[in-house]
Design a protein around this motif. Sequence first.
Motif, PDB file in Angstrom:
ATOM      1  N   THR A   1       6.438   5.040   7.765  1.00 37.94           N
ATOM      2  CA  THR A   1       6.017   3.675   8.040  1.00 37.94           C
ATOM      3  C   THR A   1       4.909   3.205   7.111  1.00 37.94           C
ATOM      4  O   THR A   1       4.294   2.161   7.358  1.00 37.94           O
ATOM      5  CB  THR A   1       5.516   3.553   9.496  1.00 37.94           C
ATOM      6  OG1 THR A   1       4.442   4.479   9.699  1.00 37.94           O
ATOM      7  CG2 THR A   1       6.625   3.857  10.493  1.00 37.94           C
ATOM      8  N   MET A   2       4.664   3.925   6.022  1.00 37.47           N
ATOM      9  CA  MET A   2       3.526   3.553   5.179  1.00 37.47           C
ATOM     10  C   MET A   2       3.559   4.312   3.851  1.00 37.47           C
ATOM     11  O   MET A   2       4.216   5.340   3.713  1.00 37.47           O
ATOM     12  CB  MET A   2       2.222   3.858   5.907  1.00 37.47           C
ATOM     13  CG  MET A   2       2.132   5.265   6.443  1.00 37.47           C
ATOM     14  SD  MET A   2       0.923   5.439   7.768  1.00 37.47           S
ATOM     15  CE  MET A   2       1.331   7.099   8.322  1.00 37.47           C
ATOM     16  N   ASN A   3       2.831   3.779   2.888  1.00 37.90           N
ATOM     17  CA  ASN A   3       2.554   4.500   1.655  1.00 37.90           C
ATOM     18  C   ASN A   3       1.508   5.578   1.946  1.00 37.90           C
ATOM     19  O   ASN A   3       0.845   5.546   2.980  1.00 37.90           O
ATOM     20  CB  ASN A   3       2.053   3.554   0.569  1.00 37.90           C
ATOM     21  CG  ASN A   3       3.095   2.509   0.172  1.00 37.90           C
ATOM     22  OD1 ASN A   3       2.912   1.331   0.453  1.00 37.90           O
ATOM     23  ND2 ASN A   3       4.168   2.924  -0.469  1.00 37.90           N
TER      24      ASN A   3
ATOM     25  N   ALA B   1      -1.154   4.127   4.459  1.00 41.52           N
ATOM     26  CA  ALA B   1      -1.574   2.742   4.346  1.00 41.52           C
ATOM     27  C   ALA B   1      -0.362   1.834   4.504  1.00 41.52           C
ATOM     28  O   ALA B   1       0.637   1.988   3.799  1.00 41.52           O
ATOM     29  CB  ALA B   1      -2.233   2.491   2.991  1.00 41.52           C
ATOM     30  N   GLY B   2      -0.463   0.887   5.434  1.00 45.41           N
ATOM     31  CA  GLY B   2       0.618  -0.058   5.654  1.00 45.41           C
ATOM     32  C   GLY B   2       0.147  -1.216   6.504  1.00 45.41           C
ATOM     33  O   GLY B   2      -0.928  -1.148   7.121  1.00 45.41           O
ATOM     34  N   THR B   3       0.936  -2.277   6.573  1.00 43.57           N
ATOM     35  CA  THR B   3       0.530  -3.460   7.327  1.00 43.57           C
ATOM     36  C   THR B   3       0.302  -3.139   8.794  1.00 43.57           C
ATOM     37  O   THR B   3      -0.723  -3.504   9.377  1.00 43.57           O
ATOM     38  CB  THR B   3       1.587  -4.567   7.186  1.00 43.57           C
ATOM     39  OG1 THR B   3       1.675  -4.959   5.811  1.00 43.57           O
ATOM     40  CG2 THR B   3       1.210  -5.778   8.023  1.00 43.57           C
ATOM     41  N   ALA B   4       1.251  -2.483   9.425  1.00 46.65           N
ATOM     42  CA  ALA B   4       1.117  -2.187  10.852  1.00 46.65           C
ATOM     43  C   ALA B   4       0.004  -1.179  11.098  1.00 46.65           C
ATOM     44  O   ALA B   4      -0.820  -1.342  11.998  1.00 46.65           O
ATOM     45  CB  ALA B   4       2.438  -1.675  11.411  1.00 46.65           C
ATOM     46  N   ALA B   5      -0.034  -0.127  10.296  1.00 52.38           N
ATOM     47  CA  ALA B   5      -0.992   0.962  10.496  1.00 52.38           C
ATOM     48  C   ALA B   5      -2.375   0.652   9.927  1.00 52.38           C
ATOM     49  O   ALA B   5      -3.364   1.234  10.361  1.00 52.38           O
ATOM     50  CB  ALA B   5      -0.456   2.240   9.864  1.00 52.38           C
TER      51      ALA B   5
END
Length: 355
Positions: free
Chosen positions: A235-237, A300-304
């Motif tokens: 769900t993220m980089n 790192a991600g929008t949601a997280a």
Amino acid sequence: MNSTDIQLDIEKVETSRIDQVDFSNLQFGKQYADHMMYCDYIDGEWQTPKIVPYGPMEFEPSAKVFHYGQAVFEGMKAFKDDDGQIWLFRPEQNFERINKSSKRMAIPEFPKEHFFASLQALLKLDQDWVKKGQGNSLYIRPFVIATENGVSASESDRYRFMIIGCPAQAYYNKPIKVIFAQDYSRAADGGVGFAKAAGNYGAQFYPTKLAKEKGLDQIIWTDASSHEYLEEAGTMNIFFRIGDKLLTAPTNDRILDGVTRKSIIQLAKDNDVEVIVDKVSVKYIVEAARKGELKEIFGAGTAATVVRVEGFEYDGEYFDLPAIDKPYGTFFKSSLQDIQYNRVEDPHGWTVKAF
């Protein structure tokens, strides 16, 4: 975000559902704001965007999205500052990326003026759903699906673009444990890994389920051809800190060009933290962990936003990452959120007033 002269059809709710929501106890993605937008693509043209009360929609069983997976989406957030103003974070990036994803999936690109006029109108209507306070936001989900009826294996000639919103707090409320992929792959060269295609995520669920059965939370995917290089999590980089240097994989046609990722890279440069954007070898990270040189892994991600990885498993062996003083992940999360909530000056012009 400038207002436009785009005509919208707007139907407001008679009674808001907001009083039915416990904003102190939100489960991510389970509650939705009062309104949603949809816009149909018919006869080669996008029609007038419509804003209506959030609720079910009817599609025939033969709609092509159900059979051939023509569906892409985005994730973005609206934040409310202490003065009650609502801000978006780098929305142009999300708009550009959903059209990039759409193009790869043979979906017509959505007009920019439609996108921003609709987004502004939605946020005006549902502004009370954006709550003040650290960690609070309205998660915004633009997406587009193929709606032509027919089971012939070809791209659709009809589509529906939609935007919905859900009040959100932290996606992860604690550090996570991950496994480095050795058997399954997220994406392959020449595929759709760089796009936010719905099927990318559906294909991850089974191996992620296996990881969760082992007590782990996420997978850090490796390259499909050799499984030798770490690329991104489910769900993220992903970022790795070796000593005082920050490492992350370069974007390519397997890796999502994350908005949070590129923002953290810039913040690192602003704060004289060396960032190496290059292939990240599994062997190198494992060896660094053995030597005690691996200080942090964080996603790192929008949601997280930013989430700490407290340990990882590779080849049947688990490696703990003990908490350290002044972690980069905590610093970058705080720095990013200070900008998103309009608490500090935004030197890069990332934040945009919603209306």
